[in-house]
Design an enzyme around this catalytic site. Structure first.
Site, PDB file in Angstrom:
ATOM      1  N   HIS A   9       0.797  -1.270   0.170  1.00  8.44           N
ATOM      2  CA  HIS A   9      -0.187   0.132  -0.006  1.00  8.44           C
ATOM      3  C   HIS A   9       0.685   1.159  -0.075  1.00  8.44           C
ATOM      4  O   HIS A   9       1.740   1.441   0.849  1.00  8.44           O
ATOM      5  CB  HIS A   9      -0.954   0.098   1.357  1.00  8.44           C
ATOM      6  CG  HIS A   9      -1.860   1.189   1.299  1.00  8.44           C
ATOM      7  ND1 HIS A   9      -1.821   1.849   2.334  1.00  8.44           N
ATOM      8  CD2 HIS A   9      -2.690   1.389   0.333  1.00  8.44           C
ATOM      9  CE1 HIS A   9      -2.721   2.980   2.347  1.00  8.44           C
ATOM     10  NE2 HIS A   9      -3.358   2.591   0.867  1.00  8.44           N
ATOM     11  N   GLU A  36       0.389  -0.820  -4.791  1.00 10.32           N
ATOM     12  CA  GLU A  36      -0.813   0.232  -4.814  1.00 10.32           C
ATOM     13  C   GLU A  36      -0.116   1.623  -4.754  1.00 10.32           C
ATOM     14  O   GLU A  36       0.770   1.813  -3.955  1.00 10.32           O
ATOM     15  CB  GLU A  36      -1.733   0.038  -3.980  1.00 10.32           C
ATOM     16  CG  GLU A  36      -2.903   1.121  -4.162  1.00 10.32           C
ATOM     17  CD  GLU A  36      -2.784   2.202  -3.231  1.00 10.32           C
ATOM     18  OE1 GLU A  36      -3.899   3.341  -3.359  1.00 10.32           O
ATOM     19  OE2 GLU A  36      -1.961   2.581  -2.707  1.00 10.32           O
ATOM     20  N   ASP A  38      -1.021   6.317  -5.130  1.00 10.69           N
ATOM     21  CA  ASP A  38      -1.753   7.144  -5.370  1.00 10.69           C
ATOM     22  C   ASP A  38      -1.318   8.112  -6.268  1.00 10.69           C
ATOM     23  O   ASP A  38      -0.119   8.830  -6.457  1.00 10.69           O
ATOM     24  CB  ASP A  38      -2.028   8.083  -4.160  1.00 10.69           C
ATOM     25  CG  ASP A  38      -2.610   7.086  -2.999  1.00 10.69           C
ATOM     26  OD1 ASP A  38      -3.812   6.428  -3.102  1.00 10.69           O
ATOM     27  OD2 ASP A  38      -1.753   7.291  -1.962  1.00 10.69           O
ATOM     28  N   HIS A  51      -0.665  11.386  -1.899  1.00 13.07           N
ATOM     29  CA  HIS A  51      -1.865  10.731  -1.446  1.00 13.07           C
ATOM     30  C   HIS A  51      -2.904  12.332  -1.139  1.00 13.07           C
ATOM     31  O   HIS A  51      -3.876  12.399  -1.418  1.00 13.07           O
ATOM     32  CB  HIS A  51      -1.811  10.206  -0.055  1.00 13.07           C
ATOM     33  CG  HIS A  51      -2.841   9.886   0.733  1.00 13.07           C
ATOM     34  ND1 HIS A  51      -3.783  10.441   1.355  1.00 13.07           N
ATOM     35  CD2 HIS A  51      -3.946   8.388   0.262  1.00 13.07           C
ATOM     36  CE1 HIS A  51      -4.937  10.058   1.763  1.00 13.07           C
ATOM     37  NE2 HIS A  51      -4.953   8.767   1.052  1.00 13.07           N
ATOM     38  N   GLU A 111      -4.091   4.038  -8.307  1.00 10.46           N
ATOM     39  CA  GLU A 111      -5.038   4.738  -7.637  1.00 10.46           C
ATOM     40  C   GLU A 111      -5.244   6.446  -8.200  1.00 10.46           C
ATOM     41  O   GLU A 111      -4.285   7.148  -7.775  1.00 10.46           O
ATOM     42  CB  GLU A 111      -5.204   4.959  -6.139  1.00 10.46           C
ATOM     43  CG  GLU A 111      -6.626   5.495  -5.707  1.00 10.46           C
ATOM     44  CD  GLU A 111      -6.893   5.645  -4.171  1.00 10.46           C
ATOM     45  OE1 GLU A 111      -5.887   4.987  -3.456  1.00 10.46           O
ATOM     46  OE2 GLU A 111      -7.675   6.475  -3.716  1.00 10.46           O
TER      47      GLU A 111
END
Ligand code: G3P
Ligand code: MG
Length: 248
Positions: A9, A36, A38, A51, A111
């Site tokens: 993450h 993952e 952002d 993020h 993301e």
């Protein structure tokens, strides 16, 4: 597209500063094949890894990212807040992250994390960059977002790239939305997730990726419910649980 059992993450946010190249390397070192992270836009419209819509938490800068050009954002220190060993670690451009993913042979869940009001612009810029720079020989990235408008743009501009529908609590119309957006997976927040919801999502033909799972006991419970993929800050801590689940 088959999701992995485990994915780092924001890179591997428990062991390296989130959304940095050091974080991608740390995820690889921790033994995962997927990460993952952002992606959002700088003030001059360049996709980069971040993020929050504000820079303060990870760099100390008081501005919003939407006010800062990429060249300036790249000079900020996004590693020192995490620990002295990471001092000087920059905010990476999405283009730099794509190159490192290829070098490390890592697969990615990108993301789309737009600053307020910029869902379509952010998705458009990210899709354009990814289509241009993602190596043709590599499996396509999974594109996820909480923002419906971002997923709509991803679907319109790069329909071949698989999409994941990110939610906190599962909304009532989740199935209709996932279907309309042509998603392959639904990504719910794990604390509220119930076994019957996992069953319903899977029965409808979608994979389930739960975030952000860091406790091994909870990871085991989620896998037992049928969750396909755990998105974790600390993948190394969950590897034994995941490996056990695969062998039983
Ligand atoms: O993609 C899963 C997870 O990253 C979504 O929440 O806020 O950590 O980006 P957040
Ligand atoms: Mg995220």
């Amino acid at each position: 597209m088959q999701l992995p059992r485990l994915m780092g993450h924001r890179g591997a946010a428990a062991v390296a500063p989130e959304n940095t190249l050091a974080g991608l390397r740390a995820a690889k070192d921790q033994g995962v094949d997927w990460v993952e992270f952002d992606a959002q836009l700088s003030g001059d419209g360049v996709p980069l890894l971040l993020h929050d819509d504000r820079l303060h938490r990870t760099t100390g800068d008081r501005r919003k990212i939407a006010e800062v050009p990429a060249a300036e954002a790249s000079r900020l220190d996004a590693g020192a807040w995490f620990g002295p060993a990471f001092a000087g670690e920059p905010i990476p451009l999405l283009e730099e992250a794509v190159a490192l993913l290829a070098a490390l042979d890592l697969q990615a869940n990108v993301e789309i994390k737009p600053s307020p009001g910029l869902a379509r612009e952010t998705a458009q810029a990210c899709m354009e960059l990814l289509q241009q720079h993602w190596p043709k020989s590599r499996p396509l990235p999974l594109i996820s977002s909480f923002e419906i408008a971002a997923l709509e743009e991803a679907q319109r501009l790069w329909p071949e790239a698989p999409r994941g529908y990110l939610v906190k609590a599962l909304p009532q119309d989740w199935q209709e939305t996932a279907e309309r957006l042509g998603c392959v997976s639904v990504h719910p927040w794990h604390p509220g997730l119930k076994p019957e919801q996992v069953q319903a999502i899977k029965q409808a033909g979608y994979q389930v990726a739960a975030y952000t799972v860091n406790a091994p006991a909870r990871a085991a419970a989620l896998l037992a419910m049928g969750v396909d993929c755990l998105i974790s800050d600390d993948p190394a801590a969950l590897l034994p649980v995941v490996q056990e689940a695969v062998t039983v």
